[in-house]
Design a protein around this motif. Structure first.
Motif, mmCIF file in Angstrom:
data_model
loop_
_atom_site.group_PDB
_atom_site.id
_atom_site.type_symbol
_atom_site.label_atom_id
_atom_site.label_comp_id
_atom_site.label_asym_id
_atom_site.label_seq_id
_atom_site.Cartn_x
_atom_site.Cartn_y
_atom_site.Cartn_z
ATOM 1 N N ILE A 56 0.846 -1.196 0.000
ATOM 2 C CA ILE A 56 0.000 0.000 0.000
ATOM 3 C C ILE A 56 0.885 1.252 0.000
ATOM 4 C CG2 ILE A 56 -1.625 1.354 1.383
ATOM 5 C CD1 ILE A 56 -2.916 -1.260 2.231
ATOM 6 N N LEU A 98 2.383 1.822 -3.430
ATOM 7 C CA LEU A 98 1.452 2.369 -4.413
ATOM 8 C C LEU A 98 1.162 3.840 -4.128
ATOM 9 C CD1 LEU A 98 -1.026 -0.617 -4.689
ATOM 10 C CD2 LEU A 98 0.480 0.212 -6.474
ATOM 11 N N GLN A 158 4.082 6.025 -5.060
ATOM 12 C CA GLN A 158 4.194 6.202 -6.505
ATOM 13 C C GLN A 158 3.195 7.226 -7.000
ATOM 14 O OE1 GLN A 158 4.601 2.874 -9.332
ATOM 15 N NE2 GLN A 158 4.810 1.638 -7.511
ATOM 16 N N ALA A 159 2.017 7.227 -6.379
ATOM 17 C CA ALA A 159 0.961 8.115 -6.866
ATOM 18 C C ALA A 159 1.179 9.554 -6.426
ATOM 19 C CB ALA A 159 -0.399 7.624 -6.378
ATOM 20 N N TYR A 194 6.313 10.704 -6.330
ATOM 21 C CA TYR A 194 7.073 9.860 -7.242
ATOM 22 C C TYR A 194 8.583 10.077 -7.183
ATOM 23 C CZ TYR A 194 7.889 6.978 -11.315
ATOM 24 O OH TYR A 194 8.324 5.989 -12.144
ATOM 25 N N TYR A 200 2.015 -5.373 -9.164
ATOM 26 C CA TYR A 200 2.001 -4.692 -7.877
ATOM 27 C C TYR A 200 2.003 -5.677 -6.709
ATOM 28 C CZ TYR A 200 -3.025 -5.612 -7.959
ATOM 29 O OH TYR A 200 -4.247 -6.224 -8.013
ATOM 30 N N LEU A 201 1.743 -6.955 -6.995
ATOM 31 C CA LEU A 201 1.792 -7.973 -5.932
ATOM 32 C C LEU A 201 3.184 -8.587 -5.797
ATOM 33 C CD1 LEU A 201 -1.562 -9.889 -6.396
ATOM 34 C CD2 LEU A 201 -0.966 -8.271 -4.624
ATOM 35 N N LEU A 244 4.732 -8.930 -2.180
ATOM 36 C CA LEU A 244 4.008 -9.931 -1.395
ATOM 37 C C LEU A 244 4.323 -11.338 -1.872
ATOM 38 C CD1 LEU A 244 1.782 -10.254 0.766
ATOM 39 C CD2 LEU A 244 0.126 -10.216 -1.067
ATOM 40 N N GLY A 269 -4.989 -9.727 -0.691
ATOM 41 C CA GLY A 269 -5.073 -9.556 -2.134
ATOM 42 C C GLY A 269 -6.205 -8.624 -2.528
ATOM 43 N N LEU A 302 -7.672 -6.291 -0.687
ATOM 44 C CA LEU A 302 -7.369 -4.924 -0.256
ATOM 45 C C LEU A 302 -6.408 -4.254 -1.234
ATOM 46 C CD1 LEU A 302 -7.850 -2.991 2.124
ATOM 47 C CD2 LEU A 302 -5.748 -3.872 3.138
ATOM 48 N N LEU A 303 -5.387 -5.010 -1.634
ATOM 49 C CA LEU A 303 -4.385 -4.443 -2.535
ATOM 50 C C LEU A 303 -4.979 -4.139 -3.896
ATOM 51 C CD1 LEU A 303 -1.165 -6.405 -1.698
ATOM 52 C CD2 LEU A 303 -1.756 -4.073 -1.160
ATOM 53 N N ALA A 304 -5.843 -5.036 -4.377
ATOM 54 C CA ALA A 304 -6.464 -4.791 -5.674
ATOM 55 C C ALA A 304 -7.254 -3.494 -5.626
ATOM 56 C CB ALA A 304 -7.373 -5.963 -6.042
ATOM 57 N N VAL A 340 -6.706 -0.824 -3.543
ATOM 58 C CA VAL A 340 -5.787 0.321 -3.501
ATOM 59 C C VAL A 340 -5.173 0.565 -4.868
ATOM 60 C CG1 VAL A 340 -3.673 1.228 -2.481
ATOM 61 C CG2 VAL A 340 -5.257 -0.040 -1.078
ATOM 62 N N ARG A 341 -4.833 -0.540 -5.525
ATOM 63 C CA ARG A 341 -4.224 -0.441 -6.847
ATOM 64 C C ARG A 341 -5.156 0.270 -7.826
ATOM 65 N NH1 ARG A 341 -0.542 -1.038 -11.141
ATOM 66 N NH2 ARG A 341 -1.592 -2.120 -12.818
ATOM 67 N N THR A 395 -5.323 3.980 -7.213
ATOM 68 C CA THR A 395 -4.160 4.830 -7.472
ATOM 69 C C THR A 395 -3.632 4.713 -8.897
ATOM 70 O OG1 THR A 395 -2.820 3.059 -6.539
ATOM 71 C CG2 THR A 395 -3.289 4.917 -5.099
ATOM 72 N N GLN A 396 -4.165 3.761 -9.653
ATOM 73 C CA GLN A 396 -3.557 3.437 -10.944
ATOM 74 C C GLN A 396 -3.410 4.645 -11.875
ATOM 75 O OE1 GLN A 396 -5.563 0.329 -13.046
ATOM 76 N NE2 GLN A 396 -3.688 -0.267 -14.098
ATOM 77 N N ARG A 446 -3.390 7.815 -11.262
ATOM 78 C CA ARG A 446 -2.445 8.810 -10.773
ATOM 79 C C ARG A 446 -1.003 8.350 -10.939
ATOM 80 N NH1 ARG A 446 -2.768 13.683 -7.922
ATOM 81 N NH2 ARG A 446 -0.557 13.640 -7.458
ATOM 82 N N ILE A 447 -0.766 7.058 -10.708
ATOM 83 C CA ILE A 447 0.598 6.538 -10.843
ATOM 84 C C ILE A 447 1.064 6.690 -12.289
ATOM 85 C CG2 ILE A 447 2.004 4.441 -10.811
ATOM 86 C CD1 ILE A 447 0.408 3.563 -8.380
ATOM 87 N N GLN A 457 1.922 10.290 -12.878
ATOM 88 C CA GLN A 457 3.170 10.680 -12.214
ATOM 89 C C GLN A 457 4.388 10.138 -12.950
ATOM 90 O OE1 GLN A 457 3.965 11.894 -8.691
ATOM 91 N NE2 GLN A 457 2.141 13.087 -9.021
ATOM 92 N N GLN A 458 4.281 8.878 -13.389
ATOM 93 C CA GLN A 458 5.426 8.290 -14.085
ATOM 94 C C GLN A 458 5.715 9.052 -15.365
ATOM 95 O OE1 GLN A 458 4.246 4.217 -14.360
ATOM 96 N NE2 GLN A 458 5.363 3.642 -12.522
ATOM 97 N N PHE A 480 7.290 12.590 -14.578
ATOM 98 C CA PHE A 480 8.681 12.707 -14.156
ATOM 99 C C PHE A 480 9.667 12.069 -15.132
ATOM 100 C CE2 PHE A 480 6.508 13.658 -10.238
ATOM 101 C CZ PHE A 480 7.221 14.759 -9.837
ATOM 102 N N VAL A 481 9.189 11.144 -15.962
ATOM 103 C CA VAL A 481 10.113 10.512 -16.900
ATOM 104 C C VAL A 481 10.099 11.248 -18.234
ATOM 105 C CG1 VAL A 481 10.716 8.375 -18.048
ATOM 106 C CG2 VAL A 481 9.838 8.314 -15.735
#
Lengths: 197, 192, 202
Positions: free
Chosen positions: A83, A86, A89-90, A93, B71-72, B75, C19, C21-23, C25-26, C29-30, C32-33, C36-37, C40-41
């Motif tokens: 968490i 992620l 990263q968001a 960065y 992303y996993l 883990l 798993g 919970l992470l899915a 959050v992912r 944020t996807q 935005r990530i 951001q990438q 900055f790149v």
């Protein structure tokens, strides 16, 4: 009860401050203390993961079968680390790029598993929360202290602000790997001098 | 062929996992007090790291990547490493007791050795193919072993010296590691 | 046996919750990530190419199908109109691929500017293809129907001194980008017709 919670919190700041009193979690201590900014970023990440994992581990401590508890602890810790990964990263960065693989490596930072096993799995939720916060903040303080020394001498700056002015010749040994080891060793020595005999 | 040689030298000396990348320091300071334990730990790390490198490569490219589950990674890698260590331990105990007697007590420590997870993550970051992953895992582990054995040898001598009280134990260990790291700095110019 | 089942169940339940919970959050944020990438790149290079544009080209990007892969196209708005598009292509340099972002003016079919995004060239020598502005500006105004070459190969571009191979790599990348543009042009124009910037500044 409040008094005990406060005690659990405060002990992390001095009596059991990692990595000096509790010699755990050395790798990130050496790796991310080039600048104060990195140290604070790492510290925040550890505070978040440590507090959350302590609370969860403590809450479910009676549901987990003894034999697989370590595996379950690792799953809990790894979840919160991902968490953090992620979210960083968001939102931050550039910092994420600087800390690199040391963010996922929080999973194997012995402090987290150590606290889960030694404290959270035996104590109530409130105490575990206090313990997590205390140890986490203590760790952040220690990281920042080491990073201040290394950044001030190694780059001549503090949090990217110039300290000695432009004529200063940076002592770049401090921000390289050997400097990290020697600096931490000497800090540990100073801490030992304060130890009660 | 040339790329393999460069990789081996770079992983063992130039980017030594312990002294240059700051990974795996807890066992570095913990088990380096005696030569025998240092050699045992070094062997166990080489053994596990090569297997972990291979397995995590397969997990990453055949399970995580095709299903867009990268992303996993953290883990799944740590779980794979933890179960791998368990399996190796059970296998050795049953089939090769002699080896188990030598490596057994170090195996549980390896799960939380950040050098193992660290190297697996570095392999993915550098996007090595399978053979390069094996070579790099082995060389990093060999570099770990080299530094550990060198360090243990120095530490045995320090035991005989009179060290000021506050500096004793971990503190002098870290300063010594710093000197060793400085020596490894000399390899820096070898590869561009 | 029942004990083992219980242990197995405990670990499985834990992993499943984590798993899930992470899915979550992912997925939260996807977007935005990804932004951001890119920011900055590719952001600094894009800014250079699209100097004076009124929008954020990273926000106003879209994807176009190109064979099996998808290609990201960045749009720059000038004088209220989507006038410039930028796309990235690669060419082989001295050490691996050089990534070059090429900005093309769609009204004139000419290159507006280029910038190197990623490279592994030797610092101080080959890396000057990225840092030396006088090398970069030579590409400006080249028509998409031309092919760029360094002078040593009979072309129009002065290579960076001592870095002919790196310069050649950049030319190759630019040519690849131009070829891609020509191939995707009908689709791009169609998308630009209905284009509406998400964030405009005056």
């Amino acid at each position: 009860m409040v008094k005990r919670a406060v005690n659990e919190f405060v002990k992390g700041l001095w009596e059991e401050i990692p990595p000096f009193r509790l010699v755990l979690g050395l790798c990130p201590t050496l790796a991310v203390t080039k600048t104060v900014e990195n140290a604070l970023g790492m510290g925040m990440a550890v505070i978040f993961v440590l507090t959350c994992s302590n609370v969860i581990v403590s809450a479910v401590r009676n549901l987990i079968p003894k034999q697989v508890r370590i595996a379950c602890f690792i799953v809990v810790i790894a979840t919160f680390v991902t968490i953090v990964e992620l979210v960083m990263q968001a939102f931050t960065y550039p910092l994420y790029l600087k800390l690199g693989i040391f963010i996922p490596l929080i999973v194997v930072n012995c402090i987290l598993l150590g606290r889960a096993e030694a404290f959270a799995s035996k104590n109530g939720v409130i105490y575990s929360l206090a313990d997590g916060l205390g140890i986490g903040i203590g760790y952040t303080l220690a990281l920042s202290a080491l990073a201040s020394i290394r950044e001030i001498f190694g780059y001549g700056t503090f949090y990217h602000i110039s300290v000695f002015g432009p004529s200063f010749k940076p002592f770049s040994f401090m921000v390289k790997a050997p400097g990290a080891f020697v600096c931490l060793g000497l800090m540990l020595c100073i801490m030992n001098m304060f130890k009660k005999k | 062929m040339e790329s393999y040689i460069v990789l081996v030298i770079s992983c063992i000396f130039v980017n030594n996992i312990l002294l240059m990348q700051y990974l795996g320091n807890c066992p570095f300071l913990g088990v380096s007090k005696r030569m025998e334990t240092a050699v045992g730990m070094a062997m166990a790390v080489i053994f596990v790291l090569v297997m972990a490198g291979a397995v995590t490569w397969v997990v990453n490219y055949y399970i995580l990547k095709p299903y867009d589950l990268e992303y996993l990674r953290t883990l799944s890698f740590i779980l794979v490493i933890a179960s791998l260590v368990q399996l190796v331990e059970m296998f050795l105990k049953k089939n090769i007791p002699a080896l188990y007697a030598g490596l057994g007590i170090y195996l549980p420590l390896i799960t939380t050795n950040c050098a193992v997870l660290g190297v697996c993550l570095i392999n993915m970051k550098e996007e090595y193919d399978f053979i390069h992953t094996l070579v790099s895992s082995f060389s990093y582990a060999a570099g770990f072993g080299l530094a550990l054995v060198l360090f243990a040898a120095i530490r045995e001598r320090i035991l005989l010296a009179r060290v000021p009280k506050p500096l004793q134990d971990t503190s002098i260990g870290l300063v010594t590691a710093g000197m060793l790291s400085l020596a490894f700095f000399g390899f820096k110019g070898m590869i561009h | 046996m029942r004990d083992i089942l219980k242990l197995f169940l405990a670990v499985t339940i834990f992993s499943a919750i984590s798993g899930g919970l992470l899915a979550f959050v992912r997925s939260a944020t996807q977007a935005r990530i990804e932004y951001q990438q890119l920011k900055f790149v590719k952001g600094p290079t894009l800014k250079e190419i699209m100097k004076g544009c009124q929008n954020d080209p990273i926000v106003d990007r879209f994807k176009v199908k190109c064979g099996k892969k998808e290609k990201t196209i960045f749009v720059g708005v000038f004088n209220g109109k989507p006038k410039v598009i930028a796309l990235e292509a690669f060419g082989k340099g001295f050490h691996g691929d050089i990534g070059v972002m090429v900005g093309i003016d769609v009204t004139t079919d000419k290159i507006l500017g280029i910038g190197v995004t990623t490279h592994g060239e030797t610092p101080g020598v080959g890396s000057r293809v990225k840092t030396d502005p006088s090398f970069r500006t030579q590409f400006k105004g080249v028509s998409v129907n031309e092919s760029v070459k360094v002078k040593a190969d009979g072309g129009q571009i002065d290579a960076v001194t001592g870095a002919t191979i790196s310069s050649r790599g950049v030319c190759k990348a630019v040519n690849n980008a131009l070829a891609l543009y020509k191939k995707l042009k009908p689709e791009i124009l169609k998308r630009l017709k209905n284009f509406k910037s998400k964030k405009l500044s005056s």
